[in-house]
Enzyme design. Structure first.
Site, PDB file in Angstrom:
ATOM      1  N   ASN A   9       0.874  -0.968   0.096  1.00 43.64           N
ATOM      2  CA  ASN A   9      -0.061  -0.467  -0.073  1.00 43.64           C
ATOM      3  C   ASN A   9       0.824   1.142   0.142  1.00 43.64           C
ATOM      4  O   ASN A   9       1.482   1.721  -0.993  1.00 43.64           O
ATOM      5  CB  ASN A   9      -1.759   0.005   0.929  1.00 43.64           C
ATOM      6  CG  ASN A   9      -0.414  -0.613   2.188  1.00 43.64           C
ATOM      7  OD1 ASN A   9       0.035  -1.388   2.725  1.00 43.64           O
ATOM      8  ND2 ASN A   9      -1.150   0.876   3.514  1.00 43.64           N
ATOM      9  N   ASP A  10       0.630   1.764   1.196  1.00 45.01           N
ATOM     10  CA  ASP A  10       1.175   3.590   0.691  1.00 45.01           C
ATOM     11  C   ASP A  10       3.141   3.886   0.569  1.00 45.01           C
ATOM     12  O   ASP A  10       3.655   2.741   1.061  1.00 45.01           O
ATOM     13  CB  ASP A  10       1.338   4.226   2.091  1.00 45.01           C
ATOM     14  CG  ASP A  10      -0.529   4.165   2.810  1.00 45.01           C
ATOM     15  OD1 ASP A  10      -1.240   3.600   2.062  1.00 45.01           O
ATOM     16  OD2 ASP A  10      -0.459   4.628   4.379  1.00 45.01           O
ATOM     17  N   SER A  36       2.748   4.223   8.045  1.00 40.74           N
ATOM     18  CA  SER A  36       3.080   4.502   6.800  1.00 40.74           C
ATOM     19  C   SER A  36       4.094   5.882   7.526  1.00 40.74           C
ATOM     20  O   SER A  36       4.134   5.992   9.066  1.00 40.74           O
ATOM     21  CB  SER A  36       2.174   5.895   5.932  1.00 40.74           C
ATOM     22  OG  SER A  36       1.818   4.302   5.388  1.00 40.74           O
ATOM     23  N   ASP A  94       0.382   8.332  10.566  1.00 39.73           N
ATOM     24  CA  ASP A  94       1.431   8.925   9.589  1.00 39.73           C
ATOM     25  C   ASP A  94       1.891  10.910   9.861  1.00 39.73           C
ATOM     26  O   ASP A  94       1.558  11.258  10.268  1.00 39.73           O
ATOM     27  CB  ASP A  94       0.267   8.959   8.333  1.00 39.73           C
ATOM     28  CG  ASP A  94      -0.443   7.963   8.284  1.00 39.73           C
ATOM     29  OD1 ASP A  94      -0.021   6.796   8.685  1.00 39.73           O
ATOM     30  OD2 ASP A  94      -1.985   8.148   7.991  1.00 39.73           O
ATOM     31  N   GLU A 129      -5.802  10.100   7.210  1.00 43.45           N
ATOM     32  CA  GLU A 129      -4.335  10.171   6.340  1.00 43.45           C
ATOM     33  C   GLU A 129      -3.411  10.688   6.210  1.00 43.45           C
ATOM     34  O   GLU A 129      -3.796  11.591   5.210  1.00 43.45           O
ATOM     35  CB  GLU A 129      -4.949   8.467   6.371  1.00 43.45           C
ATOM     36  CG  GLU A 129      -5.627   7.838   7.009  1.00 43.45           C
ATOM     37  CD  GLU A 129      -5.569   6.501   6.739  1.00 43.45           C
ATOM     38  OE1 GLU A 129      -5.716   5.206   6.873  1.00 43.45           O
ATOM     39  OE2 GLU A 129      -6.469   6.148   5.145  1.00 43.45           O
TER      40      GLU A 129
HETATM   41  C1  FRU Z   1      -2.998   4.316   4.897  1.00 44.97           C
HETATM   42  C2  FRU Z   1      -3.133   4.253   5.736  1.00 44.97           C
HETATM   43  C3  FRU Z   1      -2.468   4.962   6.644  1.00 44.97           C
HETATM   44  C4  FRU Z   1      -1.431   3.656   7.805  1.00 44.97           C
HETATM   45  C5  FRU Z   1      -1.289   2.848   6.885  1.00 44.97           C
HETATM   46  C6  FRU Z   1      -1.113   1.230   6.642  1.00 44.97           C
HETATM   47  O1  FRU Z   1      -3.445   3.468   3.134  1.00 44.97           O
HETATM   48  O2  FRU Z   1      -3.678   3.660   6.097  1.00 44.97           O
HETATM   49  O3  FRU Z   1      -3.130   5.570   7.252  1.00 44.97           O
HETATM   50  O4  FRU Z   1      -0.296   4.482   8.568  1.00 44.97           O
HETATM   51  O5  FRU Z   1      -1.345   3.165   5.694  1.00 44.97           O
HETATM   52  O6  FRU Z   1      -0.668   0.517   6.614  1.00 44.97           O
END
Ligand code: FRU
Length: 727
Positions: free
Chosen positions: A263-264, A325, A392, A449
């Site tokens: 993901n991120d 993140s 984050d 986020e």
């Molecule tokens: C955004 C998020 C962040 C978090 C991460 C967890 O997509 O939810 O807020 O840190 O992904 O994987």
């Protein structure tokens, strides 16, 4: 099947239990050459382990650590010499005591309902799964209490997941069932669930259980290797990436995970002339959970290479449940990472410092978490998972003071971006300043986020990801607060949680996570999920509006110009003379007197599958996915975005890459989405105009190369049609 060749030592601590006796009976019936060995005798060096090919500890009761510890030296020597060890059911709990892995299973007990294994598709070709059909393999009967041990919220430090759990009521990707380790010259398999002998079992499940056990004993006995590579290192990651090269949904020129889940984007930084992209990564499988930081590097923003996993949750640390993140910052010549550590229902900021110039090693601060509790004002929103949503990180230096934003939401209110400051370079002493901006729950979302504040010269840009979309706020920033003048969406599709880096020339380059947009089952079957977007340059145009363009470097991906011309179409559809799913298209599109015009991409010759980009008089650009695929597991919702009024032309840049579609309109509006055509021949490109005439000025189509040299599937299916303009 031939009789098994290996000699198995069946480990017991005391008298065999009914489950162990049933397993021994199974061995006899299966023709396995088995002898019972007492662990006490192993510990006392009273057994010549070299006489056995495989040792098997199968145990329904909690593992006895003291017994395991006593036997560990002898077992370690056995493994070093190439022996194999099978730990089934709760014997898996003994992994730390045996010295196999410092991290043991986090859950064990008895339960009902397990029906078998959910095999990881990236591992489905391992010999241990030979003769088993598909990825969903029944091996157990759901009735009655079944003993189990497994990794659920954490992963072993040195082992790899081969399969997860299948239950009567669904799939459980995060409940591991089968794990593998390479220890010395030997292999260890942990089969913590889905196998039992003392109870009824019939049909396919009985056949599969027998086959799996025979395979395990054969592989551990020396006929193959459980894993191809040591888990976590670059060879293992590269092997995964190569294995997926034939998947025509895989992007070729985007930063994608080698396999499993992404993901991120995190910690985006240019360091010593190299771009580093870290990202949220789950090595356990293509689902969100047990989040580590993956790592890829590039010298030119065009070609990328995998690096080993950069951050791993610490079983005893505040990041035990995940390294979420965060960002990377250069602090006096040493990169630092601030990320969110999660443990139980608490998420707090953690710090790690680079230990080498390649940014492959990171040392976590002994002060973690570096902010010990969440602020009390404003009161923060809680959720089922978190006592307070607080995560984050975005850090920058301004007027000699470190500024640090954290995303959150206000109880009964909207999302918020909270500011901390510090004058210290060691990043462990932060002063809370309060929100720089908070939104309305209805319009701006309840949680923000991944907030990021970018200095665009004339104005500042705050963007936040509010679960639904990435909203931006453009305005002036002073005194710890943002005065908003304009707001909008950075992207109208599956683009989320972006993060930016400032290049040496002052450009902001921004990457987002492109979400999967297909069902969890489809992601499991594919073996990978999610990808990063292309890097975008974000700045302001002369009118002070936000501008977003693909990074200039990306033109280096261009291979062949498959079309060049300015066709005008009236009430017709025209195929372009190339087939590709890995291309860039650009054009200035004018509707003239047509009601609608557009593009067809990823079309099959008979039109069964095709994706339409429709440009209409309502000034909407719509990606119509209703016929993109015949696979019902992929999303088919249309995605639209408003663009310039139709009396101006639409300046379009479109990137198609496997299942990714990224649209840049008028250097400003972006729409990112996913499509999953099933047919290999769904790669046609066409133009159309409806109810009138439309012009596609300066239309160019380029096939694009791969960002991952040496990964295979380098070149697309060759076009058989002639290439060139046809006006
Ligand atoms: C955004 C998020 C962040 C978090 C991460 C967890 O997509 O939810 O807020 O840190 O992904 O994987």
């Amino acid at each position: 099947m031939s009789e098994p060749a290996e000699t198995v030592g069946f480990l017991v601590a005391g008298e065999p239990s009914p489950e162990q006796r049933a397993a021994l009976e199974w061995c006899e019936a299966a023709g396995v050459d088995v002898e019972t060995i007492s662990l006490a005798a192993v510990a006392g060096d009273g057994v010549r382990l070299a006489e056995y090919d495989v040792l098997w500890w199968h145990r329904a009761e909690p593992a006895d650590d003291a017994v395991a510890e006593d036997a560990s030296a002898a077992l370690e020597a056995f493994l070093a010499d190439g022996g194999g060890l099978l730990l089934s059911l709760r014997a898996l709990e003994a992994v730390p005591a045996l010295g196999i892995d410092p991290v043991g299973p986090d859950t064990a007990g008895t339960e009902e309902g397990t029906t078998g294994l959910l095999v990881k598709s990236l591992r489905a070709d391992r010999p241990v799964f030979e003769g088993l059909e598909g990825l969903r393999v029944p091996t157990a009967s759901p009735e009655g209490e079944q003993p189990f041990a497994r990794y659920e919220g954490i992963l072993p430090r040195r082992g790899a997941v081969l399969a997860s759990t299948l239950r009567a009521d669904g799939e459980r990707p995060h409940e591991t069932a089968l794990l593998g380790w390479r220890i010395g010259n030997g292999d260890v398999a942990g089969l913590g669930t889905g196998v039992r002998f003392d109870g009824p079992l019939s049909g396919d499940a009985a056949h599969n259980r027998d086959r799996l056990l025979r395979n395990l004993l054969a592989v551990l006995g020396g006929e193959g290797r459980l894993l191809e590579h040591d888990p976590g290192g670059t060879p293992a990651l590269s092997a995964d990436r190569k294995r997926l090269a034939d998947d025509h949904h895989r992007p070729r020129y985007h930063v994608s995970p080698p396999g499993n889940w992404l993901n991120d984007p995190n910690g985006m930084i240019k360091w010593n002339g190299t771009y580093h992209a870290f990202y949220q990564y789950n090595p356990g499988g293509p689902h969100h959970g047990t989040i580590h930081w993956g790592h890829a590097v590039s010298d030119d923003l065009v070609t990328w290479e995998d690096r080993p996993i950069a951050l791993t949750p610490s079983p005893d640390g505040p990041d035990r449940d995940g390294c979420w993140s965060g960002c990377a910052v250069d602090v006096d010549g040493t990169p630092q990472i601030l990320y969110t550590g999660g443990r139980d229902d608490v998420q707090l900021p953690c710090l790690a410092t680079a230990t080498d110039d390649e940014l492959t090693g990171w040392e976590k601060s002994s002060e973690n978490p570096v902010i010990k509790s969440v602020p009390v004002e404003p009161p923060l929103r809680s959720s089922d998972h978190w006592r307070a949503e607080f995560r984050d990180h975005n850090v920058w230096l301004e007027d000699g003071i470190w500024h640090h934003l954290i995303g959150s939401g206000i109880e009964d209110g909207g999302g918020t971006a909270l500011l901390y400051t510090s004058e210290d370079d060691d990043f462990t002493d932060w002063t809370y300043e309060g929100p720089i901006l908070s939104g309305e729950a209805e319009t701006d979302g309840v949680i923000w986020e991944c907030p990021e504040l970018l200095d665009l010269g004339e104005k500042r840009l705050l963007h936040v990801s509010n679960y639904e979309a990435v909203r931006y706020y453009l305005g002036d920033y002073a005194g710890g607060s943002l005065e908003v003048e304009r707001t909008g969406l950075l992207d109208h599709g599956a683009f989320y949680a972006p993060q930016s880096l400032r290049d040496d020339d002052g450009r902001w380059l921004t990457w987002g996570w492109i979400k999967p947009d297909r069902s969890p089952e489809a992601q499991w079957d594919a073996g990978w999920s999610g990808t990063l977007s292309l890097p975008r340059e974000i700045d302001l145009d002369e009118a002070g509006r936000l501008r977003q363009r693909p990074a200039a470097e990306l033109t280096a991906l261009r291979e062949e110009r498959g079309y060049d011309g300015s066709p005008a179409l009236a009430d017709e559809r025209r195929d372009l003379p190339l087939d590709s799913r890995s291309f860039e298209l650009r054009a200035e599109i004018r509707l003239d007197d047509a009601d609608e015009c557009g593009l067809v991409v990823c079309g099959s010759p008979d039109g069964e599958e095709e994706t339409l980009l429709r440009y209409t008089r309502e000034s909407d650009l719509v990606v119509d996915r209703s016929a993109s695929t015949t696979d019902h597991r992929a999303s088919s919702e249309p995605i639209s975005m408003p663009v310039t009024p139709v009396d101006e032309s639409l300046s379009l840049r479109l990137f198609v890459d496997g299942s990714v579609l990224e649209v840049f309109a008028n250097d400003r509006h972006c729409l990112t989405t996913r499509i999953f055509p099933t047919r290999p021949d769904s790669d046609g490109i066409a133009l159309y105009a409806a109810d009138g005439r439309a012009v596609f000025e300066d239309l160019e189509v380029w096939t694009l190369g791969s960002a991952w040299p040496g990964v295979g599937a380098e070149s697309e299916r060759e076009s058989e049609r002639p290439v060139g303009p046809e006006n």
